[in-house]
Scaffold this active site. Structure first.
Site, PDB file in Angstrom:
ATOM      1  N   SER A   1      83.765 -18.893  84.420  1.00  0.00           N
ATOM      2  CA  SER A   1      85.070 -19.830  84.627  1.00  0.00           C
ATOM      3  C   SER A   1      85.820 -19.849  83.728  1.00  0.00           C
ATOM      4  CB  SER A   1      84.811 -20.008  85.853  1.00  0.00           C
ATOM      5  OG  SER A   1      84.867 -19.962  87.231  1.00  0.00           O
TER       6      SER A   1
ATOM      7  N   GLY B   1      82.957 -16.603  87.661  1.00  0.00           N
ATOM      8  CA  GLY B   1      83.813 -16.378  89.451  1.00  0.00           C
ATOM      9  C   GLY B   1      84.206 -16.885  89.937  1.00  0.00           C
TER      10      GLY B   1
ATOM     11  N   LYS C   1      83.842  -6.210  83.896  1.00  0.00           N
ATOM     12  CA  LYS C   1      82.792  -5.540  84.971  1.00  0.00           C
ATOM     13  C   LYS C   1      83.737  -3.935  85.535  1.00  0.00           C
ATOM     14  CE  LYS C   1      81.968 -10.363  85.039  1.00  0.00           C
ATOM     15  NZ  LYS C   1      81.889 -12.127  86.397  1.00  0.00           N
TER      16      LYS C   1
ATOM     17  N   GLU D   1      75.019 -10.970  88.251  1.00  0.00           N
ATOM     18  CA  GLU D   1      75.277 -10.095  89.212  1.00  0.00           C
ATOM     19  C   GLU D   1      74.246  -8.897  88.750  1.00  0.00           C
ATOM     20  OE1 GLU D   1      79.526  -9.249  87.251  1.00  0.00           O
ATOM     21  OE2 GLU D   1      79.487 -11.130  88.041  1.00  0.00           O
TER      22      GLU D   1
ATOM     23  N   ASN E   1      84.199  -8.946  79.040  1.00  0.00           N
ATOM     24  CA  ASN E   1      83.097  -8.440  80.094  1.00  0.00           C
ATOM     25  C   ASN E   1      84.076  -7.731  81.418  1.00  0.00           C
ATOM     26  OD1 ASN E   1      81.466  -6.979  82.273  1.00  0.00           O
ATOM     27  ND2 ASN E   1      80.445  -9.012  82.471  1.00  0.00           N
TER      28      ASN E   1
ATOM     29  N   HIS F   1      72.677  -9.853  83.131  1.00  0.00           N
ATOM     30  CA  HIS F   1      73.662 -10.663  83.928  1.00  0.00           C
ATOM     31  C   HIS F   1      73.242 -10.964  85.285  1.00  0.00           C
ATOM     32  CE1 HIS F   1      77.601 -11.489  85.541  1.00  0.00           C
ATOM     33  NE2 HIS F   1      78.356 -12.035  84.269  1.00  0.00           N
TER      34      HIS F   1
ATOM     35  N   GLU G   1      75.514 -18.559  81.093  1.00  0.00           N
ATOM     36  CA  GLU G   1      75.849 -18.838  82.693  1.00  0.00           C
ATOM     37  C   GLU G   1      75.599 -19.399  83.716  1.00  0.00           C
ATOM     38  OE1 GLU G   1      78.663 -15.203  81.492  1.00  0.00           O
ATOM     39  OE2 GLU G   1      77.085 -14.648  82.531  1.00  0.00           O
TER      40      GLU G   1
END
Ligand code: PGA
Length: 252
Positions: free
Chosen positions: A213, A177, A18, A104, A16, A102, A171
């Site tokens: 991560s 991240g 992003k 985000e 991904n 996701h 996740e």
């Protein structure tokens, strides 16, 4: 490669990007995978989710070596929704997979479970396999709410059309991240919880990925677990060499 080939013994690796990259980055990335074709283990699925404007560039450069995924699609099918990309458009661009839910999108764009479910339905209707991302925040984890949050996020999955073609990615929000990861044992336990939730929804044999991560240094810890059918990789997927090493981690 056809979807039917997703079997429990075939590991899935999703990149991904992003909102990162350029057209020349996408071209070089695709060319790298085309050149390294022989180095990609055969029993793997490599799915790349670039920003939508670079899908075709990546596709043409990789010449079919990698599978394409879309990072985000609309809840609506078509019409006056400026800036949106429909699931049908993603399918038309060659995407076979689509991220949905996701963290985000959930946290920065306020996408709740209803929106996530709508998007997953649109993807499935367009013939795209939704990769449904779920995970708890640090506070929820500390409060012992992980299973409850996951159950809410997975509710209704049994009603998705074409349910056999859904992938779930666990996740944990606090691992995305941050360089922090749960232990492999933690992931194993949480994946068992997710399987139990999915069974209660009438679903079995849904591939479960871990994301958050993941790097070339720790990928093997996760993909070697029986409960983990692959990984979803953000930051570390931006280096094509590192992402290839992650895919190769099944052979270590
Ligand atoms: P990360 O992102 O690998 O950079 O933690 C994972 C993701 O957001 O899917």
């Amino acid at each position: 490669m056809s979807r039917e080939e997703i079997t429990p013994h075939r590991k899935i690796f999703v990149a991904n990007w992003k909102m990162n990259g350029t057209s020349s980055f996408a071209e070089a990335y695709g060319a790298f995978f085309r050149e390294k074709y022989q180095d990609v283990p055969k029993n793997t699925f490599t799915i790349i989710c670039p920003p939508a404007p670079y899908l075709k560039i990546l596709h043409d450069a990789a010449q079919g070596i990698v599978l394409l995924g879309i990072q985000n699609t609309a809840t609506e099918r078509k019409g006056a929704f400026t800036g949106e990309i429909s699931a049908d458009m993603a399918a038309d661009m060659g995407c076979r997979y689509g991220l949905v839910g996701h963290s985000e999108r959930r946290h920065l764009y306020q996408e709740n479970n209803t929106i996530v479910f709508e998007k997953a339905v649109r993807l499935a209707e367009a013939g795209i396999t939704p990769i449904l991302c779920v995970g708890e925040t640090y506070e929820q984890r500390e409060a012992g709410q992980t299973a409850c949050i996951l159950a809410q996020q997975l509710q209704g999955m049994g009603r998705l059309p074409l349910t056999q073609e859904v992938i779930v990615a666990y996740e944990p929000v606090w691992a995305i991240g941050t360089g922090k990861t749960p232990t492999p044992q933690n992931v194993q336990e949480t994946h068992r919880t997710i399987h139990a939730i999915l069974r209660a929804e009438g679903l079995s044999a849904i591939p479960l990925l871990y994301g958050g991560s993941v790097t070339a240094a720790n990928a093997k810890d996760f993909v070697s677990l029986e409960e983990v059918q692959g990984v979803l990789v953000g930051g570390a997927s931006l280096k094509c060499e590192e992402f290839l090493s992650i895919v190769q981690s099944i052979e270590l």
